[in-house]
Scaffold this motif. Structure first.
Motif: not given
Length: 377
Positions: A52-57, A229-232
């Protein structure tokens, strides 16, 4: 002599650090920064990016704005890639080289074109090497020709990756993201705030990396999280990049490895550009061949080859693992290792020593994983 506690510098924190605390992320030290290694779990985060989708700092990464009439010509001397081929809105993944053709860092140069005879671009570098890279650039760029502005602490970066990443971002931005090709970039507004967006990433999936002001970044992060969107964290970032066989600086590539040894020959454009630092060494390696290569290894069972483990052939040590993990997507252990060139062909059988015992491994083609129907290509 001062003790280590007195001399150790405190870990830096990104402007999104408090969001990681809110989500009770597990934190770790990385490149001088205190970063989330995982939120809900590496496996779940990895799967989110693949499905699906993930997001990274990734705000810890170094960010430089470069301007000058001779910007591209000046940078040409520092990298093996031909940057003169870039048009406005295009980017090049490449490496800074020392005189021995060793890799000082792997970087991305985003060319923003020319205005009033002044060329401009954005350079993104690794967090742990930001100071080293800045010093090298300032030593080798003519200050009368190029101005370097370090915006590493002024801007944040969020990487949104996965098959649904672009759709999620499209709901927040003014520009038509479908028109941006892989390694393309643009300036647009996201939630009404100015941003720099590039269709690049470090996961093997489609997506964008978004650079913007800290306050705006917090709003974007919260909006994406609310949209699902899942934090990763860094844990999933590492397993994702390894499946895609993307090099990690300091492990798979460093000052003592050349791009030809590291399987980055596609970055070396000897035929289309002039002199650059390290060219003579790469010409020799191109003519004579390299003595070792970075290869992909696949192992049966669930014995994981970790960084630093020895690679053997017929009982003799021939190399060393640089990165290794149990691939969440593929379900078996994978690794990268430097081995002698005669042992680098796919199908070659080797052994890896793990806690005093040896386990079989086979050389396979890289990458281990390739996204299906990847957008932007």
């Amino acid at each position: 002599m001062a003790n280590q506690e007195e001399t150790a510098l405190p870990l830096a924190q990104t402007p999104l650090y408090h969001l990681a605390l809110e989500l009770k992320a597990r934190l770790t030290s990385f490149g001088g920064w205190e970063m989330p290694v995982q939120f809900v779990g590496i496996g779940q985060e990895h799967a989110a990016v693949r499905t699906t989708a993930g997001m990274f700092d990734i705000s810890h990464m170094g960010k430089f704005v470069l301007r000058g009439k001779q910007l591209v010509a000046q940078l040409q001397n520092l990298v093996p890639s031909d940057l003169s081929r870039l048009r406005s809105g295009e980017a090049q993944y490449t490496v800074l080289l020392n005189p021995q053709a060793g890799i000082i860092d792997d970087i991305i140069f985003y060319y923003q074109g020319e205005d009033n005879d002044t060329q401009q671009g954005v350079l993104i570098v690794n967090a742990a090497t930001t100071s080293k890279d800045k010093k090298w650039l300032l030593q080798h760029l003519d200050p009368e020709q190029v101005e370097l502005q370090d915006i590493s602490r002024q801007k944040i970066l969020i990487a949104v990756q996965g098959p649904q990443a672009v759709a999620h971002l499209q709901n927040l931005v003014e520009a038509d993201l479908s028109q941006v090709k892989a390694f393309g970039h643009l300036e647009t507004k996201i939630l009404g705030e100015p941003s720099f967006m590039a269709r690049t990433g470090y996961t093997g999936e489609d997506g964008f990396e978004v650079m913007l002001e800290p306050e705006a970044g917090v709003k974007v992060w919260r909006s994406l999280a609310q949209a699902g969107v899942i934090p990763c964290g860094l844990g999933a970032r590492d397993t994702l990049r390894l499946e895609a066989a993307m090099a990690l600086y300091g492990q798979d590539i460093d000052d003592n490895t050349t791009p030809l040894e590291a399987g980055l020959g596609w970055l070396v454009h000897l035929d289309t550009k002039g002199d650059f630092i390290g060219r003579d060494i790469l010409e020799q390696q191109k003519t004579n061949g390299v003595s070792r290569r970075l290869v992909g290894l696949q192992m049966p069972g669930r014995h994981i080859a970790r960084h630093g483990y020895q690679v053997l052939s017929e009982g003799k040590v021939v190399g060393e693992i640089t990165s290794g993990t149990l691939s969440p997507t593929l379900g078996y252990p994978i690794a990268l290792a430097y081995v002698p060139t005669p042992l680098s062909q796919p199908g070659q059988t080797l052994d890896v020593e793990i806690r005093g015992k040896t386990y079989p491994a086979v050389v396979v083609k890289k990458p281990f994983y390739r996204a299906k129907n990847r957008l932007g290509k």
